[in-house]
Write a protein that holds these residues in place. Structure first.
Motif, short mmCIF file in Angstrom:
data_model
loop_
_atom_site.label_atom_id
_atom_site.label_comp_id
_atom_site.label_asym_id
_atom_site.label_seq_id
_atom_site.Cartn_x
_atom_site.Cartn_y
_atom_site.Cartn_z
N GLY A 34 0.85 -1.18 0.00
CA GLY A 34 0.00 0.00 0.00
C GLY A 34 0.88 1.22 0.00
O GLY A 34 2.11 1.10 -0.17
N PRO A 35 0.31 2.37 0.19
CA PRO A 35 1.13 3.59 0.14
C PRO A 35 2.23 3.61 1.21
O PRO A 35 3.33 4.08 0.95
CB PRO A 35 0.11 4.70 0.40
N ARG A 36 1.93 3.04 2.39
CA ARG A 36 2.95 3.10 3.46
C ARG A 36 4.05 2.08 3.23
O ARG A 36 5.22 2.34 3.51
CB ARG A 36 2.29 2.85 4.83
N PHE A 37 3.64 0.91 2.77
CA PHE A 37 4.61 -0.17 2.55
C PHE A 37 4.47 -0.66 1.11
O PHE A 37 3.82 -1.66 0.84
CB PHE A 37 4.38 -1.29 3.56
N PRO A 38 5.10 0.04 0.18
CA PRO A 38 4.84 -0.24 -1.24
C PRO A 38 5.67 -1.38 -1.84
O PRO A 38 5.43 -1.77 -2.97
CB PRO A 38 5.20 1.09 -1.92
N LEU A 39 6.64 -1.88 -1.12
CA LEU A 39 7.51 -2.91 -1.70
C LEU A 39 7.25 -4.26 -1.01
O LEU A 39 6.79 -4.30 0.13
CB LEU A 39 8.99 -2.55 -1.50
N LEU A 40 7.59 -5.34 -1.72
CA LEU A 40 7.46 -6.66 -1.12
C LEU A 40 8.85 -7.18 -0.77
O LEU A 40 9.74 -7.25 -1.62
CB LEU A 40 6.78 -7.63 -2.09
N LEU A 41 9.00 -7.56 0.51
CA LEU A 41 10.27 -8.14 0.95
C LEU A 41 10.16 -9.66 0.91
O LEU A 41 9.17 -10.24 1.36
CB LEU A 41 10.58 -7.71 2.39
N THR A 42 11.19 -10.29 0.37
CA THR A 42 11.26 -11.73 0.48
C THR A 42 12.66 -12.05 1.01
O THR A 42 13.58 -11.26 0.86
CB THR A 42 10.92 -12.43 -0.86
N THR A 43 12.78 -13.18 1.71
CA THR A 43 14.05 -13.45 2.38
C THR A 43 14.62 -14.79 1.92
O THR A 43 13.91 -15.61 1.36
CB THR A 43 13.87 -13.51 3.92
N GLY A 44 15.89 -15.00 2.17
CA GLY A 44 16.50 -16.26 1.77
C GLY A 44 17.89 -16.41 2.35
O GLY A 44 18.27 -15.72 3.29
N ARG A 45 18.62 -17.31 1.75
CA ARG A 45 19.90 -17.73 2.27
C ARG A 45 21.01 -17.43 1.26
O ARG A 45 20.75 -17.33 0.07
CB ARG A 45 19.85 -19.24 2.42
N ILE A 46 22.21 -17.32 1.72
CA ILE A 46 23.35 -17.16 0.81
C ILE A 46 24.30 -18.33 1.01
O ILE A 46 24.28 -18.97 2.06
CB ILE A 46 24.03 -15.79 1.05
N LEU A 47 25.10 -18.59 -0.01
CA LEU A 47 25.93 -19.80 0.00
C LEU A 47 26.77 -19.96 1.27
O LEU A 47 26.81 -21.02 1.87
CB LEU A 47 26.86 -19.79 -1.22
N THR A 48 27.48 -18.89 1.64
CA THR A 48 28.50 -19.06 2.67
C THR A 48 27.94 -19.06 4.08
O THR A 48 28.62 -19.47 5.01
CB THR A 48 29.56 -17.95 2.55
N GLN A 49 26.71 -18.54 4.24
CA GLN A 49 26.15 -18.51 5.59
C GLN A 49 25.02 -19.52 5.68
O GLN A 49 24.46 -19.95 4.67
CB GLN A 49 25.64 -17.11 5.93
#
Lengths: 947, 517
Positions: free
Chosen positions: A804-819
């Motif tokens: 919405g106007p306050r939170f206009p982006l979608l966050l998605t999360t994941g992992r990286i190779l070394t961690q």
């Protein structure tokens, strides 16, 4: 004990059914067609010297020491590159061969340091071994010739060093990087005598694309590439085969030791999951076991604001038992519970849930699988009948099409990713459905036919659209559906997906993907002939996680891609023992083998064995435990090997719950984030210090073997046993194998499993019982476990988490190779050289709109909370999507994630959070406060004089 | 309008052919002479380049070598008819060097306009392909087998047998690859065809494609041949335009097209498997055989790989029949060989003759001895990896087997002549140096052995520890010869050992032939 030496047959097996008979050194030998003469000889026990050949790599033919003579043929063919032929007569030892081999070895020696005693590999240096075997006695070329002796070493990688002076340019490492790992980071630069190994464009290993999988180090026959730990400690003298404790691939390793010190971890060739390959984590990032942060003594404190007080094991256990009994006395039997860990062994997990059910007397047990793959269990059980992946990893070699959705195998399951890439290089086709352009979309010699960069949270929609194409374009495998599935359920499902609202044209705008792309992907998947689905947490960690899993199962059934090799629905498990912890009855509603607690017959079986009555009502799930704690009805929690503060969603909710409890017991290697809220800390043992089993993503049960005594004094199951005893429920196990025996007695799918059987077979895939004494690599062959496969309607319901106007982006999360996950282990290794902080990936367009440049500090805020981290501007994410990892407690990405969860299993919706990103100067107030709290709650009081 | 021929061949260009053509055109304009200047290929008589030829009813009359500054004088003397001019050579066909040859493969080279399809056809072009189409693919292969044609790149493997293997191999696609990475010192036959008769190569490759079932061909040309690359590309364009390449070649119902690829600048890229790697866009590294390229070649598919001269010989074989070709030759070496005379030789150039002529005849009579006028001391046959022949072996007939029997090789047909000032120990060292410079670095005997070989030779030349170093050199040569992956390292010992065997006196002041053995 000695070092395990695997036989190196020189070239890979030929895999042909037709046999060829030939004569080698007078003996008649029969081998599969297309086998190399080298391998045929090795299999017959005839050793031919070799340097560039190794059986994990295709023959190369460069070293010229494996030459042989074949009667009637001219020249001296290399036995590695020459296949057998019917009736040929081969001689491996003649005067002419000796002269040439010695000549070649003399050349090698003329460009190699001759101070053999300073060679880090000592006698294990294959160059020295071959030189000795061919009788090289002198090097006549003098010492003033041209050599590579002065070439600079590359010590940039923290784990291994490259000494070009000891390099014989056999290309084994280059080929390993290409064939085994598939990264193509290494090459040979220069030509002729100037040929030399180069990482990337001669930029050094650390700066190159090298992913430190270690395949090159393992492949190197000399000590040109060698682990720094070997240089420092010397060559190991004995080894023990065990199982890696990182991801769900379950790589088998040889822990190579000197006394009780691990010198190195080397992937085991006979490991059925990894076939001798490894990644940076399992191969190199094991140093955390000896890290100074490790806590070795039990500790207690009255309040979480107090400093910790070190106490004896007896006191810690007695204190914990007393507290739990006090709490139960005051708040009721259901006011305490436990959390099992997917990091621990099956035996330990089983024991924790037994402790809860039998000694606590309730079913308040849950596991971290709740937050990752619980929808897999639900979805696959309700469609196929089993809460597990359908295939073994080897099955991928038969796949013609791979559909990868919500998984990033090159980072999260690197060893299996290498298998996938190898198959893709051999011609299999690839569909990737992922909001991010993951590496697999385009990596050396691999390119996805279709990448569907869907908007996070629209998995079900896109899968319904794919199903729509399959049904409406007549791509259903009707014979399979008729024979193997419930007809009525299929008909209802087919009608549902065929509705126009599920067409790619209708769905395309919803998930932000060109409808043509969806149609093309659907046709490719349906075309197969062998299409295999691989998925990860990008599928499960949604409000419709279970629905997505069901949708995948529907696709596999509709196209007949289940029940044989090369196909199936394959969850890529996040942690080493997610499968196992679920199998072991860690969920509040299920006993081991996925049998409901309300089932009287099952309960009776356990009650008879455990000699206690069991509660028929399912207990609390993890998020409900926090709710109940805030409500004042849940006050004591025993957490084995899990860091819920960092890993569970909506950190504020978690910490509020923990803060409300009266006795939080954390059993872990380190004072993790959750320990800040603990009253009792029980030191844990690492996977190197215990016996037990892990079950990987392909249902493979593998032995974890103790290679050193627990530094904390006890294996984790022993601690659980002590606690049970103190609670008045004595257990009498003397070894983990006895726990497995009990599991086998009580669990039909494990009936044939025992440590002895595992020793014998190496590993086994459940179900393993009378019907399948050797285990079950591929499930649902001939029929589904539940009988007929069941199609279920998968209506797409958008998540309530909306931009919405306050939170206009979608966050998605994941992992990286070394961690790895919360980073408790990997952050305590040199892996942090590659990834020492979590970064926010943001599309250039979104970055520009906000005035954000690469490396800027940004504030990431959702309705749940806010944190700050630095930005990485990249087109890997689509506009409107941002991405980060959750490896670093300083960032605490889960402060942002919400309490939305899967409708069926409460698996949190980690993968979709509406956020805003804005420039900032540094950490948020909450981060500063949290960091202060961390320092305060980790204080340990100096030992008193009495102790 | 009188037709004048001035070669466009690189050898002629290097001698000023372009300037001569310009000067002549300018003079013609100035004086109103009706001259048509045709830029032909070279006849292969390099000591006469630039060779200017005038077409007359009595045949072509030659003048050469013509320098730009000679043009005015020629015109003044009556050119195009200036028989009295000192550069006048008379009828070109009567020049002994040319007259003694048996020109099958090079029949048109120097005679025609290389980029005129009409000229090509007028001189028998595309009769071979037409006959192949009428014979059918299988019979075409048999015809090549019967001709006895052997690989002209050096190995001498029967071309027809190779084609048969590819024809019978199963693969999704098949390829025809021409090796024109002509890297041997003193060789230029490939270049002369590409610049002087490119359609011969196109026709030969088209016949190969038809015979084996390939639809795509590549010509791998060394990067040092820009003129050849330009000529080939132009010729391919013309052939495509005329329907001689493309989806329906000569309306014969089969598709074939060609592409020129520029070489990667390494000698070893002329080794067939390294060439395949290079064509595939990889580093030019030798592949181990098996698999044979005929089974798994370019991009892993069955591939015909032949030297350019092999392909260029095919149109004649098909047009005139296998027998016409096989009727000439010697022993198992049938047909003709374009021998390239180079080095310190008076009459350097290309000489196509049936197998069997003696080495001495080639050097002394055809080549006219050394250019320096000093006695011939050694001839290196077959490129930088070929053996050195002393005068004592000049009776060797030019034939694969006869040369092999004397530890030599014919290779690509090059002969490089040295006079009596040559130091054979330095030549032996050079062989090692060449190997070190050009080694791909894959196999150990070649990669390290060549460098050690240079060092050992340096010690020998310096007179250090002669007998020990000679023993080491022999052992090293044995290791390289038998141990190397490809002919690069495997043949480097040939020039070394032949120098040592035949010229032991150059390997140190105290050496005696007996001691050297």
């Amino acid at each position: 004990m000695t070092l395990i030496h695997e036989t190196d047959f020189g070239t890979p097996p030929a895999g042909s059914a037709a046999m060829v008979r030939l004569t080698i050194d007078g003996a008649s030998v029969s081998v599969p067609e297309a086998t190399s003469i080298l391998r045929a000889a090795m299999e017959a026990g005839v050793q031919i010297p070799k340097l560039c050949a190794t059986d994990s790599l295709n023959a190369f033919g460069s070293c010229r020491v494996c030459l042989v003579e074949i009667e009637g043929r001219g020249g001296l063919p290399a036995s590695c590159t020459t296949p057998v032929a019917p009736g040929i007569v081969v001689h491996t030892q003649t005067e002419r061969l000796s002269a040439v081999r010695r000549g070649v070895m003399e050349l090698y020696a003329s460009d190699h340091p001759r101070d053999w005693f300073s060679d880090p590999k000592q006698g294990a240096n294959e160059l020295f071994q071959v030189a000795a075997s061919v009788g090289l006695r002198e090097v006549r070329y003098g010492s003033d010739g041209c050599t590579h002796g002065a070439a600079a070493k590359d010590e940039s990688n923290p784990y291994f060093a490259f000494d070009p002076a000891r390099c014989i340019v056999c290309s084994r490492y280059v080929r390993a990087c290409e064939e085994t790992q598939g990264t193509y980071a290494l090459t040979i630069a220069g030509r002729g005598f100037d040929s030399r190994v180069s990482a990337g464009m001669e930029e050094g290993f650390l700066a190159s694309e090298c992913v430190s999988c270690g395949a090159c180090v393992q492949a190197c026959p000399t000590s040109a590439l060698i682990e720094k730990s070997v240089i420092a400690q010397g060559m190991p003298e004995h080894s023990v085969v065990t199982t890696c404790a990182y991801c769900g691939v379950g790589c088998a390793f040889k822990a190579e030791m000197r006394g009780e010190q691990v010198v190195r971890m080397v992937p085991w060739k006979d490991g059925k999951a990894n076939h001798g390959h490894s990644c940076i984590k399992g191969r190199f990032a094991w140093g955390y076991a000896n890290h100074r942060d490790r806590i070795l003594n039990p500790m207690v404190r009255a309040k979480i604001t107090d400093p910790w007080r070190e106490v004896s094991w007896a006191e810690a256990i007695a204190h914990t038992a007393a507290e739990f009994r006090r709490i139960q006395g005051k708040y009721g039997r259901g006011s305490v519970g436990g959390i099992t860990s997917s990091r621990c062994t099956n035996e330990e997990t089983f024991l924790v849930q037994k402790l809860v059910r039998a000694a606590f007397g309730n079913n308040n047990v849950d596991t971290c699988a709740r937050v990752c793959h619980s929808p897999t269990g639900y979805g696959l059980k309700n469609t196929f009948g089993t809460s597990a992946g359908t295939q073994d990893f080897d099955s991928v070699d038969q796949a013609d099409v791979m559909l990868v959705i919500g998984a990033n195998p090159t980072d999260a399951h690197p060893v299996f990713a290498s298998r996938m890439k190898r198959r893709l290089r051999a011609g299999a086709k690839l569909i990737v459905i992922d909001p991010r352009r993951i590496d697999l979309v385009r990596t050396p010699h691999v390119e996805a036919q279709y990448h569907l960069p869907i908007r996070p949270g629209t998995n079900v929609a896109v899968l319904d659209a794919i199903a729509h194409v399959i049904v409406t374009e007549g791509l259903v495998d009707e014979a399979f559906v008729r024979e193997r599935c419930e007809g009525e359920a299929f008909r209802r499902w087919a009608e549902f997906v065929a509705e126009a609202r599920n067409s790619p044209e209708a769905i395309g705008p919803v998930c932000g993907v060109d409808p043509g792309l969806i149609r093309a992907a659907a046709r490719l998947y349906a075309a197969g002939p062998n299409s295999a689905i691989y998925y990860g947490l990008g599928v499960t960690e949604h409000s419709q996680g279970s629905t997505s899993v069901i949708a995948l199962a529907n696709l596999a059934m509709a196209t007949g891609n289940i029940g044989r090799e090369g196909v199936g629905v394959n969850p890529l498990r996040g942690q080493n023992n997610v499968q196992g912890s679920c199998d072991m009855g860690s969920f509040p509603h299920e006993l081991s083998g996925y049998r409901h607690i309300s089932d009287g017959a099952t309960r009776a079986l356990f009650e008879a064995a455990w000699k206690v009555p069991l509660d028929a009502e399912p207990g609390l799930r993890i998020p409900n435990m926090f709710d109940a704690a805030v409500d004042g009805s849940f006050m004591g929690l025993y957490i084995q090997g899990e860091d819920i503060v960092q890993s569970d969603p909506d950190t504020h909710h978690v910490t509020a719950g923990l803060a409300a409890m009266e006795c939080v017991v954390v059993q872990d290697l380190f004072l993790n984030e959750t320990a800040q809220f603990a009253h009792v800390f029980l030191p844990g043992s690492s996977f190197l210090e215990k016996d037990g089993t892990f079950t990987n993503a392909e249902r493979r049960i593998q032995l974890v073997r103790r290679v050193m005594a627990p530094k904390n004094g006890y294996e984790d199951w022993e601690v659980t046993q002590m606690l049970a005893g103190a609670l008045g429920y004595p257990m009498h196990y003397t070894h983990a194998r006895e726990i497995m025996d009990e599991i086998a007695r009580l669990t039909p799918t494990f009936a044939g499993v025992s440590f002895a059987r595992l020793e014998e077979l190496g590993s086994v895939q459940w179900p393993c019982n009378e019907q399948a004494p050797e285990g079950t690599p591929v499930m649902h062959m001939g029929g589904f476990v539940r009988g007929k496969g069941r199609f279920l309607i998968t209506e797409y319901v958008p998540t309530d988490e909306k931009v919405g106007p306050r939170f206009p982006l979608l966050l998605t999360t994941g992992r990286i190779l070394t961690q790895y996950n919360v980073g408790a282990q990997t952050r305590r290794t040199d892996n942090s050289l590659w990834h020492d902080e979590d970064l926010l990936e943001i599309h250039p367009q979104d970055a520009e709109d906000r005035g954000i440049r690469e490396g800027d500090w940004v504030k990431l805020a959702s309705r749940a909370g806010a944190t700050s981290l630095r930005a990485k501007v990249t087109e890997r994410v689509a506009p409107g999507v941002v991405y980060t990892t959750f490896h670093h407690p300083e960032t605490q990405a889960n402060v942002i994630t919400t309490d939305y969860s899967d409708w069926a299993t409460n698996c949190p919706e980690y993968k979709v959070t509406a956020v805003q990103v804005s420039p900032t100067n540094g950490p948020t107030e909450w981060q500063e406060h949290y960091s202060e709290l961390g320092r305060a709650t980790r204080r340990i009081a100096p030992a008193s004089a009495a102790e | 309008m009188t037709r004048i021929f001035i070669p466009r061949d690189s050898a002629a260009l290097a001698c000023g052919a372009d300037e001569v053509a310009e000067a002549l055109a300018a003079q013609a304009r100035a004086r109103g002479l009706a001259l048509e200047i045709v830029r032909n290929g070279s006849r292969g008589m390099f000591w006469l380049e630039p060779l200017v030829e005038v077409e007359t009813p009595a045949g072509r009359i030659g003048y050469g070598p013509v320098a730009p500054e000679d043009v005015a004088g020629l015109i003044a003397a009556g050119f195009p008819a200036a028989p009295a001019h000192p550069l006048a050579l008379g009828p070109v066909a009567e020049i002994a060097f040319l007259k003694r040859q048996t020109r099958f493969t090079f029949a048109r080279c120097g005679l025609t306009d290389p980029l005129s399809l009409a000229d090509y056809r007028a001189h028998g072009g595309y009769r071979g392909l037409a006959r192949a189409l009428s014979l059918g693919a299988a019979e075409t292969v048999e015809e090549v087998v019967r001709s006895g044609l052997r690989g002209r790149g050096g190995a001498g493997f029967p071309t027809g047998v190779k084609w048969k293997t590819v024809r019978e191999a199963r693969g999704a696609r098949k390829y025809v690859v021409c090796n024109a990475d002509e890297g041997d010192s003193g060789t230029f036959a490939d270049r002369m065809i590409m610049e002087g008769d490119p359609f011969a190569l196109i026709e030969g490759m088209t016949i190969a494609a038809f015979a084996t079932g390939a639809a795509k061909g590549y010509i791998y040309v060394r990067s040092e041949y820009p003129d050849a690359i330009a000529a080939m590309n132009a010729a391919i364009g013309l052939a495509r335009g005329a329907g001689l390449l493309g989806p329906d070649v000569m309306a014969g119902g089969f598709a074939f097209d060609l592409e020129v690829r520029k070489g990667a600048g390494s000698y070893v890229c002329g080794e067939e498997t390294a060439m395949l790697e290079s064509l595939e866009g990889k580093r030019g590294m030798v592949r181990a055989k098996p698999p044979l390229p005929a089974h798994k070649g370019l991009f892993g598919q069955p591939s015909v790989i032949n030297n350019l001269v092999s392909f260029a010989s095919v149109p004649f074989i098909l047009a005139e029949g296998a027998k016409a070709y096989a009727d000439v030759g010697f022993g198992r070496s049938r047909g003709t060989m374009p021998i390239q005379l180079a080095g310190n030789i008076r009459h350097g150039g290309l000489y196509e003759i049936a197998f069997g002529v003696s080495l001495g005849e080639l050097i002394d009579e055809v080549g006219g001895g050394t250019a320096s006028g000093r006695p011939v001391r050694a001839v290196q046959a077959g490129g930088p990896l070929g053996a050195y022949f002393p005068r004592a072996l000049f009776d060797t007939p030019y034939d694969y087997e006869a040369f092999a029997a004397r530890d030599g090789l014919i290779g690509h047909g090059g002969l490089v002549v040295f006079d009596d000032t040559v130091d054979m120990a330095r030549q032996a060292r050079f062989a090692m140096e060449f190997c070190a410079l050009e080694s791909c670095g894959k196999c150990t005997p070649c990669r390290i052995g060549s460098v050690r070989g240079m060092e050992v030779m340096d010690r020998l030349i310096a007179g250090e520890n002669r007998s020990a170093n000679l023993a080491l050199l022999r052992d090293l040569c044995n290791t390289m010869k038998w141990g190397s992956l490809c002919a690069m390292g495997g043949f480097t010992p040939y020039p070394v050992m032949s120098a040592l065997t035949h010229f032991p006196e150059d390997f140190g002041p105290h050496s005696l032939p007996a001691a050297a053995e």
